[in-house]
Design an enzyme around this catalytic site. Structure first.
Site, PDB file in Angstrom:
ATOM      1  N   LYS A  70      -4.110  -6.908   3.531  1.00 55.74           N
ATOM      2  CA  LYS A  70      -4.189  -5.773   2.597  1.00 55.74           C
ATOM      3  C   LYS A  70      -5.656  -5.484   2.239  1.00 55.74           C
ATOM      4  O   LYS A  70      -6.080  -4.340   2.101  1.00 55.74           O
ATOM      5  CB  LYS A  70      -3.363  -6.063   1.336  1.00 55.74           C
ATOM      6  CG  LYS A  70      -3.528  -5.012   0.225  1.00 55.74           C
ATOM      7  CD  LYS A  70      -2.902  -3.688   0.601  1.00 55.74           C
ATOM      8  CE  LYS A  70      -3.289  -2.490  -0.218  1.00 55.74           C
ATOM      9  NZ  LYS A  70      -3.299  -2.536  -1.642  1.00 55.74           N
TER      10      LYS A  70
ATOM     11  N   GLU B 130      -9.858   1.755   4.474  1.00 52.10           N
ATOM     12  CA  GLU B 130      -9.632   2.933   3.600  1.00 52.10           C
ATOM     13  C   GLU B 130     -10.966   3.414   2.993  1.00 52.10           C
ATOM     14  O   GLU B 130     -11.242   4.612   2.972  1.00 52.10           O
ATOM     15  CB  GLU B 130      -8.635   2.508   2.515  1.00 52.10           C
ATOM     16  CG  GLU B 130      -8.314   3.528   1.469  1.00 52.10           C
ATOM     17  CD  GLU B 130      -7.387   2.915   0.395  1.00 52.10           C
ATOM     18  OE1 GLU B 130      -6.359   2.292   0.745  1.00 52.10           O
ATOM     19  OE2 GLU B 130      -7.711   3.045  -0.797  1.00 52.10           O
TER      20      GLU B 130
ATOM     21  N   HIS C 165      -7.121  -3.640   5.051  1.00 55.94           N
ATOM     22  CA  HIS C 165      -6.585  -2.273   4.972  1.00 55.94           C
ATOM     23  C   HIS C 165      -7.438  -1.459   4.006  1.00 55.94           C
ATOM     24  O   HIS C 165      -7.845  -0.333   4.291  1.00 55.94           O
ATOM     25  CB  HIS C 165      -5.124  -2.327   4.501  1.00 55.94           C
ATOM     26  CG  HIS C 165      -4.566  -1.014   4.028  1.00 55.94           C
ATOM     27  ND1 HIS C 165      -4.910  -0.461   2.809  1.00 55.94           N
ATOM     28  CD2 HIS C 165      -3.711  -0.135   4.601  1.00 55.94           C
ATOM     29  CE1 HIS C 165      -4.296   0.695   2.663  1.00 55.94           C
ATOM     30  NE2 HIS C 165      -3.550   0.917   3.734  1.00 55.94           N
ATOM     31  N   ASN C 166      -7.720  -2.036   2.839  1.00 53.78           N
ATOM     32  CA  ASN C 166      -8.494  -1.303   1.836  1.00 53.78           C
ATOM     33  C   ASN C 166      -9.932  -1.081   2.284  1.00 53.78           C
ATOM     34  O   ASN C 166     -10.521  -0.035   1.997  1.00 53.78           O
ATOM     35  CB  ASN C 166      -8.467  -2.048   0.496  1.00 53.78           C
ATOM     36  CG  ASN C 166      -7.127  -1.894  -0.201  1.00 53.78           C
ATOM     37  OD1 ASN C 166      -6.134  -1.569   0.434  1.00 53.78           O
ATOM     38  ND2 ASN C 166      -7.100  -2.119  -1.483  1.00 53.78           N
TER      39      ASN C 166
ATOM     40  N   SER D 231       0.835  -1.211   0.000  1.00 55.07           N
ATOM     41  CA  SER D 231       0.000   0.000   0.000  1.00 55.07           C
ATOM     42  C   SER D 231       0.862   1.250   0.000  1.00 55.07           C
ATOM     43  O   SER D 231       1.970   1.250   0.520  1.00 55.07           O
ATOM     44  CB  SER D 231      -0.917   0.036   1.222  1.00 55.07           C
ATOM     45  OG  SER D 231      -1.634   1.257   1.201  1.00 55.07           O
TER      46      SER D 231
HETATM   47  P1  NDP Z   1      -0.657  -0.964 -14.177  1.00 53.10           P
HETATM   48  O1  NDP Z   1      -1.930  -0.992 -14.922  1.00 53.10           O
HETATM   49  O2  NDP Z   1       0.098   0.296 -14.102  1.00 53.10           O
HETATM   50  O3  NDP Z   1       0.326  -2.110 -14.737  1.00 53.10           O
HETATM   51  C1  NDP Z   1      -0.176  -3.342 -15.020  1.00 53.10           C
HETATM   52  C2  NDP Z   1       0.941  -4.341 -15.308  1.00 53.10           C
HETATM   53  O4  NDP Z   1       0.296  -5.602 -15.520  1.00 53.10           O
HETATM   54  C3  NDP Z   1       1.755  -4.031 -16.551  1.00 53.10           C
HETATM   55  O5  NDP Z   1       3.061  -4.499 -16.380  1.00 53.10           O
HETATM   56  C4  NDP Z   1       1.033  -4.849 -17.620  1.00 53.10           C
HETATM   57  O6  NDP Z   1       1.845  -5.232 -18.697  1.00 53.10           O
HETATM   58  C5  NDP Z   1       0.640  -6.087 -16.831  1.00 53.10           C
HETATM   59  N1  NDP Z   1      -0.524  -6.726 -17.422  1.00 53.10           N
HETATM   60  C6  NDP Z   1      -1.759  -6.198 -17.591  1.00 53.10           C
HETATM   61  N2  NDP Z   1      -2.585  -7.101 -18.161  1.00 53.10           N
HETATM   62  C7  NDP Z   1      -1.842  -8.218 -18.361  1.00 53.10           C
HETATM   63  C8  NDP Z   1      -2.126  -9.488 -18.920  1.00 53.10           C
HETATM   64  N3  NDP Z   1      -3.359  -9.801 -19.352  1.00 53.10           N
HETATM   65  N4  NDP Z   1      -1.125 -10.406 -18.961  1.00 53.10           N
HETATM   66  C9  NDP Z   1       0.110 -10.105 -18.502  1.00 53.10           C
HETATM   67  N5  NDP Z   1       0.436  -8.906 -17.971  1.00 53.10           N
HETATM   68  C10 NDP Z   1      -0.529  -7.971 -17.891  1.00 53.10           C
HETATM   69  O7  NDP Z   1      -1.003  -1.541 -12.723  1.00 53.10           O
HETATM   70  P2  NDP Z   1      -0.444  -1.100 -11.301  1.00 53.10           P
HETATM   71  O8  NDP Z   1       1.034  -1.060 -11.329  1.00 53.10           O
HETATM   72  O9  NDP Z   1      -1.182   0.097 -10.837  1.00 53.10           O
HETATM   73  O10 NDP Z   1      -0.962  -2.314 -10.397  1.00 53.10           O
HETATM   74  C11 NDP Z   1      -0.283  -3.562 -10.312  1.00 53.10           C
HETATM   75  C12 NDP Z   1      -0.904  -4.315  -9.139  1.00 53.10           C
HETATM   76  O11 NDP Z   1      -0.702  -3.553  -7.939  1.00 53.10           O
HETATM   77  C13 NDP Z   1      -2.418  -4.510  -9.259  1.00 53.10           C
HETATM   78  O12 NDP Z   1      -2.783  -5.727  -8.656  1.00 53.10           O
HETATM   79  C14 NDP Z   1      -2.981  -3.364  -8.431  1.00 53.10           C
HETATM   80  O13 NDP Z   1      -4.274  -3.626  -7.936  1.00 53.10           O
HETATM   81  C15 NDP Z   1      -1.956  -3.292  -7.307  1.00 53.10           C
HETATM   82  N6  NDP Z   1      -1.860  -2.012  -6.600  1.00 53.10           N
HETATM   83  C16 NDP Z   1      -1.910  -0.823  -7.277  1.00 53.10           C
HETATM   84  C17 NDP Z   1      -1.817   0.374  -6.583  1.00 53.10           C
HETATM   85  C18 NDP Z   1      -1.835   1.699  -7.285  1.00 53.10           C
HETATM   86  O14 NDP Z   1      -1.911   2.724  -6.584  1.00 53.10           O
HETATM   87  N7  NDP Z   1      -1.737   1.737  -8.616  1.00 53.10           N
HETATM   88  C19 NDP Z   1      -1.676   0.388  -5.107  1.00 53.10           C
HETATM   89  C20 NDP Z   1      -1.585  -0.916  -4.515  1.00 53.10           C
HETATM   90  C21 NDP Z   1      -1.696  -2.059  -5.242  1.00 53.10           C
HETATM   91  P3  NDP Z   1       1.872  -4.379 -20.078  1.00 53.10           P
HETATM   92  O15 NDP Z   1       2.684  -3.149 -19.782  1.00 53.10           O
HETATM   93  O16 NDP Z   1       2.533  -5.300 -21.030  1.00 53.10           O
HETATM   94  O17 NDP Z   1       0.440  -4.068 -20.416  1.00 53.10           O
END
Ligand code: NDP
Length: 479
Positions: free
Chosen positions: A183, A190, A186-187, A129
């Protein structure tokens, strides 16, 4: 570059990119990989001369890591994680640690842990988080899975976590899906916090007539005291941001329909499974659902009768409540309701821990939420102390110092709920918190009638106050 890198990060979206930069800053070498290649190139450029292996293929990525491998996946939950596991698995070996650091449902994590254990891969679920900035500069992390695997991850996790005077904001949560579960809670908390803040804003703006500038000042002042928290702090700032596309503040130009990704709903679903009452969190989820149908609300606003929210300010005037008194009452209502939200979340953790034999350490969970995460708040040090001094505390609200806090908040809390009801302003979470409070402190509830009704129509039996046993009455012959 083979077998050299300390850790791998698969998935360079918002969270992966920032967490990887954080890891590199702390002096660890790392290999990075992303399904599409562009983020890998961009990351290599951003990392400069840091020891980073920017890998184009999973083969290259897995080859670059020290054995046993430590890999953090930060990809979209569900199909994204499934695809990433499928791509990595043929290249992993017995003993490797594969961490899902996204927001996955704990039961899915447990299924994957079982499946991957057949190949000797140590699958690990870790809640992270703090959003983009937390990932970059120090998040709060909630790891769960095999303890020995945690010990191998700990040297890196403790360095990249938010650093609080009480220690780094990471700790082993428990086996199986415990990390992702913590987590999720936590959410849920939130969601409760955010909705309570939104309701405080609504009452101050529409009953108190506070301008955005006055709201910013009020929330900044609150952030100096017992309400000090990340969410109150960012709220104060939000009121000051000008609309880049027009006149006035950006907030006033934003559509009043909130969305969600699912962790709040999961929290409510699991609370129902464990028969735990979390009305503040559930109301916050409901409030988002109800808000999302903007068109429906516009239509219904012209049909259903009730007080006109546009005339809400007249309610406080008619009761002779000045602004200063209203601001103080709203602060008390927010604080007391927030306590209820945390009490419900901590209780759910306690029940889940018993049911699933996770042995969750509540003071330790409160400790790692003190910094780095979205619900970080001054209150968490009191929550930590409450469960540390009485591990058997049946409800957070029964901590003696919090009982005193709640005593002093009664008048303001009740005033806000009644003023809002009179003015036609919904306070789903604030009133749910107050009703939760009044329910748990009430010796006699009207549940005697529910028992009677159930026995009447379904012969479900009932119990009496004055003797033991399951009893049935023929309430009405022929009904
Ligand atoms: P993003 O959307 O920024 O990134 C997603 C990632 O997942 C990219 O690397 C993408 O690859 C990959 N991806 C998406 N679809 C597929 C698929 N079908 N097969 C393989 N790879 C895939 O996400 P976040 O970084 O924001 O989130 C990542 C995780 O962290 C999620 O579970 C989210 O819920 C969690 N999270 C996010 C927070 C936030 O504030 N953003 C906070 C806490 C947790 P490509 O670039 O090739 O599309």
């Amino acid at each position: 570059m083979t077998k050299e890198m300390d850790i791998g990060v698969a998935g360079l979206g918002v969270m992966g990119r920032n967490l990887a930069l954080n890891i590199a800053d702390k002096g660890f070498s790392l290999a990075v990989y992303n399904r599409h290649p562009d983020p890998v190139k961009e990351f290599a450029a951003a990392a400069g001369d840091k020891p980073v292996a920017a890998c184009k293929t999973v083969e290259e990525f897995t080859r670059a890591l020290k054995r046993p491998r430590r890999i953090l996946m930060l990809v979209k939950a569900g199909v994204g994680v499934e695809n990433t596991i499928a791509a990595l698995k043929p290249h992993l070996e017995k003993g490797d640690i594969l961490v899902d650091a996204g927001n996955e449902h704990f039961s899915v994590t447990e299924r994957r842990e079982r499946e991957l254990s057949e190949a000797g891969i140590r699958y690990f679920g870790m809640g992270v988080s703090g959003g983009e900035s937390g990932a970059r500069h120090g998040p709060s992390m909630m790891p769960g899975g095999e303890r020995a695997a945690y010990e191998e991850l700990a040297p890196i996790l403790t360095k990249i976590a938010a650093q609080h005077p009480d220690g780094p904001c990471v700790a082993y949560m428990g086996p199986g899906g415990a990390g992702h579960y913590v987590k999720m809670i936590h959410n849920g908390i939130e969601y409760g916090d955010m909705q309570l803040i939104a309701e405080a804003y609504d009452v101050l703006k529409n009953i108190g007539g506070l301008s955005n500038e006055e709201l910013a000042e009020t929330f900044s002042t609150w952030n100096q005291g017992e309400l000090e928290s990340y969410l109150v702090q960012i709220t104060a700032h939000i009121f000051t941001v000008k609309d880049p596309e027009g006149q006035g503040q950006l907030l006033d130009a934003i559509l009043d329909a909130s969305s969600m990704k699912g962790t709040g709903t999961w929290t409510v679903q699991d609370a129902a499974t464990l028969t735990a009452a979390i009305p503040t969190v559930a109301s916050a989820v409901d409030a988002r659902v109800l808000s999302s149908d903007k068109q429906g609300r516009v239509r219904i606003s012209k049909v259903l009768p009730g007080p006109d929210p546009a005339k809400a300010a007249a309610v406080a005037q008619a009761r002779g409540i000045d602004r200063k008194a209203l601001v103080a009452a709203v602060r008390d209502a927010l604080y007391a309701s927030k306590l209820c939200s945390y009490a419900q979340g901590m209780n759910l953790l306690r029940l889940a821990s018993i049911e699933r034999k996770w042995d969750l350490d509540l003071p330790e969970i409160a400790r790692i939420w003190q910094d780095g995460c979205i619900i970080r708040a001054r209150l968490l040090s009191r929550i930590k102390a409450a469960f540390a001094s009485d591990p058997q505390l049946p409800n957070l609200l029964l901590d003696p110092s919090l009982v005193e806090d709640l005593r002093g908040r009664q008048e303001g809390w009740r005033k806000v709920v009644s003023l809002a009801a009179e003015a036609g302003l919904p306070t789903l979470a604030t009133s749910a918190s107050l009703s939760y409070y009044d329910t748990i402190r009430r010796e006699r509830l009207p549940a005697n009638l529910i028992q009677a009704q159930r026995d009447f129509f379904g012969a479900h039996t009932y119990k009496r106050l004055d003797r033991d046993g399951d009893l049935h009455t023929e309430w009405s012959a022929g009904s």
